[in-house]
Design an enzyme around this catalytic site. Structure first.
Site, PDB file in Angstrom:
ATOM      1  N   ARG A   1       0.599  -1.167  -0.628  1.00 47.32           N
ATOM      2  CA  ARG A   1       0.307  -0.044   0.307  1.00 47.32           C
ATOM      3  C   ARG A   1       0.742   1.382  -0.317  1.00 47.32           C
ATOM      4  O   ARG A   1       1.704   1.291   0.941  1.00 47.32           O
ATOM      5  CB  ARG A   1      -0.560  -0.031   1.223  1.00 47.32           C
ATOM      6  CG  ARG A   1      -2.206  -1.471   1.232  1.00 47.32           C
ATOM      7  CD  ARG A   1      -2.985  -0.779  -0.021  1.00 47.32           C
ATOM      8  NE  ARG A   1      -4.359  -1.608  -0.576  1.00 47.32           N
ATOM      9  CZ  ARG A   1      -4.521  -2.490  -0.755  1.00 47.32           C
ATOM     10  NH1 ARG A   1      -3.211  -2.676  -1.307  1.00 47.32           N
ATOM     11  NH2 ARG A   1      -5.178  -3.062   0.095  1.00 47.32           N
TER      12      ARG A   1
ATOM     13  N   GLU B   1      -3.398   7.473  -6.083  1.00 48.27           N
ATOM     14  CA  GLU B   1      -3.505   7.179  -6.960  1.00 48.27           C
ATOM     15  C   GLU B   1      -4.681   7.213  -8.173  1.00 48.27           C
ATOM     16  O   GLU B   1      -6.463   7.442  -7.443  1.00 48.27           O
ATOM     17  CB  GLU B   1      -4.036   5.705  -6.865  1.00 48.27           C
ATOM     18  CG  GLU B   1      -2.413   5.154  -6.222  1.00 48.27           C
ATOM     19  CD  GLU B   1      -2.641   3.400  -5.569  1.00 48.27           C
ATOM     20  OE1 GLU B   1      -3.710   2.668  -5.703  1.00 48.27           O
ATOM     21  OE2 GLU B   1      -1.703   2.986  -5.455  1.00 48.27           O
TER      22      GLU B   1
ATOM     23  N   HIS C   1      -0.910  -0.584 -10.124  1.00 52.69           N
ATOM     24  CA  HIS C   1      -1.999  -0.828  -9.062  1.00 52.69           C
ATOM     25  C   HIS C   1      -1.463  -1.886  -9.324  1.00 52.69           C
ATOM     26  O   HIS C   1      -3.083  -2.490 -10.177  1.00 52.69           O
ATOM     27  CB  HIS C   1      -2.457   0.439  -8.030  1.00 52.69           C
ATOM     28  CG  HIS C   1      -3.269  -0.398  -7.092  1.00 52.69           C
ATOM     29  ND1 HIS C   1      -3.697  -0.353  -6.328  1.00 52.69           N
ATOM     30  CD2 HIS C   1      -3.391  -2.116  -6.756  1.00 52.69           C
ATOM     31  CE1 HIS C   1      -3.912  -0.747  -5.050  1.00 52.69           C
ATOM     32  NE2 HIS C   1      -3.597  -2.489  -5.307  1.00 52.69           N
TER      33      HIS C   1
HETATM   34  P1  NAD Z   1      -1.607 -10.173   5.755  1.00 59.18           P
HETATM   35  O1  NAD Z   1      -2.293  -9.614   5.752  1.00 59.18           O
HETATM   36  O2  NAD Z   1      -1.652 -11.598   5.654  1.00 59.18           O
HETATM   37  O3  NAD Z   1      -0.174  -9.887   6.399  1.00 59.18           O
HETATM   38  C1  NAD Z   1       0.373  -9.218   6.569  1.00 59.18           C
HETATM   39  C2  NAD Z   1       1.383  -9.531   7.538  1.00 59.18           C
HETATM   40  O4  NAD Z   1       1.868  -7.568   7.907  1.00 59.18           O
HETATM   41  C3  NAD Z   1       0.583  -9.949   8.365  1.00 59.18           C
HETATM   42  O5  NAD Z   1       1.451 -11.417   9.232  1.00 59.18           O
HETATM   43  C4  NAD Z   1       0.931  -8.984   9.589  1.00 59.18           C
HETATM   44  O6  NAD Z   1       0.802  -9.628  11.304  1.00 59.18           O
HETATM   45  C5  NAD Z   1       1.975  -7.858   9.077  1.00 59.18           C
HETATM   46  N1  NAD Z   1       2.087  -6.825  10.014  1.00 59.18           N
HETATM   47  C6  NAD Z   1       0.861  -6.112  10.476  1.00 59.18           C
HETATM   48  N2  NAD Z   1       1.637  -5.025  11.097  1.00 59.18           N
HETATM   49  C7  NAD Z   1       2.618  -4.724  10.773  1.00 59.18           C
HETATM   50  C8  NAD Z   1       4.209  -4.400  11.088  1.00 59.18           C
HETATM   51  N3  NAD Z   1       4.419  -3.243  11.963  1.00 59.18           N
HETATM   52  N4  NAD Z   1       5.331  -4.832  10.881  1.00 59.18           N
HETATM   53  C9  NAD Z   1       5.508  -6.463  10.131  1.00 59.18           C
HETATM   54  N5  NAD Z   1       4.517  -6.344   9.940  1.00 59.18           N
HETATM   55  C10 NAD Z   1       3.598  -6.423   9.951  1.00 59.18           C
HETATM   56  O7  NAD Z   1      -2.090  -9.778   4.170  1.00 59.18           O
HETATM   57  P2  NAD Z   1      -1.351  -9.873   2.609  1.00 59.18           P
HETATM   58  O8  NAD Z   1      -2.563 -10.567   1.825  1.00 59.18           O
HETATM   59  O9  NAD Z   1       0.394 -10.764   3.031  1.00 59.18           O
HETATM   60  O10 NAD Z   1      -1.533  -8.612   2.338  1.00 59.18           O
HETATM   61  C11 NAD Z   1      -0.240  -8.044   1.675  1.00 59.18           C
HETATM   62  C12 NAD Z   1      -0.318  -6.076   2.092  1.00 59.18           C
HETATM   63  O11 NAD Z   1      -0.493  -6.445   0.308  1.00 59.18           O
HETATM   64  C13 NAD Z   1      -1.464  -5.819   2.180  1.00 59.18           C
HETATM   65  O12 NAD Z   1      -1.092  -4.333   2.351  1.00 59.18           O
HETATM   66  C14 NAD Z   1      -2.611  -5.609   0.759  1.00 59.18           C
HETATM   67  O13 NAD Z   1      -3.124  -5.088   1.259  1.00 59.18           O
HETATM   68  C15 NAD Z   1      -2.148  -5.399  -0.642  1.00 59.18           C
HETATM   69  N6  NAD Z   1      -2.300  -6.187  -1.656  1.00 59.18           N
HETATM   70  C16 NAD Z   1      -1.477  -5.652  -2.478  1.00 59.18           C
HETATM   71  C17 NAD Z   1      -1.878  -6.422  -3.750  1.00 59.18           C
HETATM   72  C18 NAD Z   1      -1.647  -5.009  -5.251  1.00 59.18           C
HETATM   73  O14 NAD Z   1      -2.289  -5.391  -5.797  1.00 59.18           O
HETATM   74  N7  NAD Z   1      -0.786  -4.427  -4.641  1.00 59.18           N
HETATM   75  C19 NAD Z   1      -2.573  -7.308  -3.643  1.00 59.18           C
HETATM   76  C20 NAD Z   1      -3.157  -7.601  -2.592  1.00 59.18           C
HETATM   77  C21 NAD Z   1      -2.580  -7.710  -1.834  1.00 59.18           C
HETATM   78  C1  MLT Z   2      -5.718  -5.384  -3.527  1.00 55.49           C
HETATM   79  O1  MLT Z   2      -5.619  -5.487  -2.252  1.00 55.49           O
HETATM   80  O2  MLT Z   2      -6.466  -6.937  -2.903  1.00 55.49           O
HETATM   81  C2  MLT Z   2      -5.700  -5.111  -4.738  1.00 55.49           C
HETATM   82  O3  MLT Z   2      -5.133  -4.169  -3.878  1.00 55.49           O
HETATM   83  C3  MLT Z   2      -6.976  -5.227  -4.568  1.00 55.49           C
HETATM   84  C4  MLT Z   2      -7.491  -4.575  -6.683  1.00 55.49           C
HETATM   85  O4  MLT Z   2      -6.083  -4.470  -7.666  1.00 55.49           O
HETATM   86  O5  MLT Z   2      -8.171  -4.230  -6.641  1.00 55.49           O
END
Ligand code: NAD
Ligand code: MLT
Length: 315
Positions: free
Chosen positions: A236, A265, A283
């Site tokens: 994010r 964004e 993104h």
């Molecule tokens: P998840 O919940 O499985 O994992 C997140 C991890 O971060 C958890 O294990 C949590 O304990 C840890 N965490 C929380 N606070 C923390 C800190 N201060 N320091 C270190 N670790 C910490 O989530 P995920 O499915 O692995 O997703 C991770 C990120 O990716 C999220 O922000 C999600 O929104 C983002 N994401 C982005 C896209 C995209 O399109 N770019 C797609 C999917 C997910």
């Molecule tokens: C996500 O965090 O799941 C993605 O940012 C979602 C998306 O691209 O719609």
């Protein structure tokens, strides 16, 4: 739980067609209206029992107060950071997401950015299109033997670790919840951030955006990193402080950045996007056919389960 009556659903973004199909197969009327401005969404939402979004629709308190019938907001993706969950909860609206549907896709894009940073692939490809043949300018470095710091060892962090280990990278990391015993099982040695920063050749962040993760990489923490560290943010916008990143790129404290996400964004301030050592994407982490099919299908099935009174999932 008790069944909830959902007769109409508005899909306000481009969500996989399976979502609409599943809802309709279950007797729910679906309207797809992507790219609405906030005022249009506020006018439209009042008629619907359900709303399905991805990450672009900002479901803030104003939108929620205009939603007279809304009972459910379904996010076809990870997290619910574009939804004002407090405002929804006060109105008795259930908020759900599809936490694992795009894990692999986001992990694969992260790895693509790490590899591109090591070998300047986007810059070299652009240079070729401009008619050049510049072999010296794009000298890279192997990933083999380098140290990758993974901050956030949840679903995506874990998948990134196993993939980058296959390139011979040493993976270290930090997570306040996933235990060191668990991550040791997937080859990630955990340590404090203070210990982690100076060891890494590459750092990738995979946490949610929340007060404790805003600016995890900032002036102070960049200063603790190895000179020339390369960073990736596929999580994010704001987890890596954008102004601090620009300063670190300019001083060469940071040797390159791969950015899929931005505080704003699309970003109006183009300084990072245009920096020669930044590789950026609009993104795209979840933008694969497979991830969108999973997320679209999962959110529709969860809404149908709710209508049928089955238990709910989400994170
Ligand atoms: P998840 O919940 O499985 O994992 C997140 C991890 O971060 C958890 O294990 C949590 O304990 C840890 N965490 C929380 N606070 C923390 C800190 N201060 N320091 C270190 N670790 C910490 O989530 P995920 O499915 O692995 O997703 C991770 C990120 O990716 C999220 O922000 C999600 O929104 C983002 N994401 C982005 C896209 C995209 O399109 N770019 C797609 C999917 C997910
Ligand atoms: C996500 O965090 O799941 C993605 O940012 C979602 C998306 O691209 O719609």
């Amino acid at each position: 739980m008790a069944p909830i009556s959902i007769q109409t659903v508005l899909i306000s973004e481009s969500v996989d067609p399976r979502c609409k199909a599943i809802l309709e197969e279950n007797g729910i009327r679906v309207t797809e209206k992507p790219n609405m401005k906030r005022d249009e969404l506020m006018a439209e939402i009042k008629d619907y029992d359900g709303l399905v979004v991805r990450s672009a629709t900002k479901v803030n308190a104003d939108v929620i107060s205009a939603a007279h019938n809304l009972k459910i907001i379904g996010r076809a993706g990870t997290g619910v950071d574009n939804v004002d969950v407090d405002a929804a909860t006060k109105k008795g609206i259930i908020v759900m997401n599809t936490p694992s549907g795009n894990t692999i896709s986001a992990a694969e894009l992260t790895c693509a950015l790490l590899m591109s940073l090591s070998r300047n692939v986007p810059q070299a490809a652009m240079s070729m299109k401009q008619g050049n043949w510049d072999r010296k300018k794009f000298m890279g470095a192997e990933l083999y033997g380098k140290v990758l710091g993974i901050v956030g060892l949840g679903r995506i962090g874990k998948e990134v670790a196993s993939r980058m280990q296959s390139f011979g990278m040493r993976t270290i990391g930090y997570d306040p919840i996933t235990t060191p015993e668990v991550t040791a099982g997937w080859g990630v040695e955990q340590m404090s951030l203070e210990q982690l920063w100076p060891q890494c050749d590459y750092i990738t962040v995979h946490t949610p955006l929340m007060p404790s993760t805003v600016g995890l990489l900032c002036d102070e923490t960049f200063a603790k990193c190895k000179k020339g560290v390369k960073v990736v943010n596929c999580a994010r916008g704001g987890i890596i402080d954008e102004a601090a990143l620009l300063r670190a790129l300019e001083s060469r404290q940071c040797g390159g950045a791969g950015l899929d996400v931005f505080v704003e964004e699309p970003p109006k301030n183009r300084s990072l996007v245009e920096h020669p050592n930044v590789i950026s994407c609009p993104h795209l982490g979840a933008s694969t056919k497979e991830a969108q099919a999973r997320c679209g299908e999962d959110i529709a099935l969860q809404i149908v389960d709710m209508v049928k009174g089955k238990s709910l999932v989400g994170a």
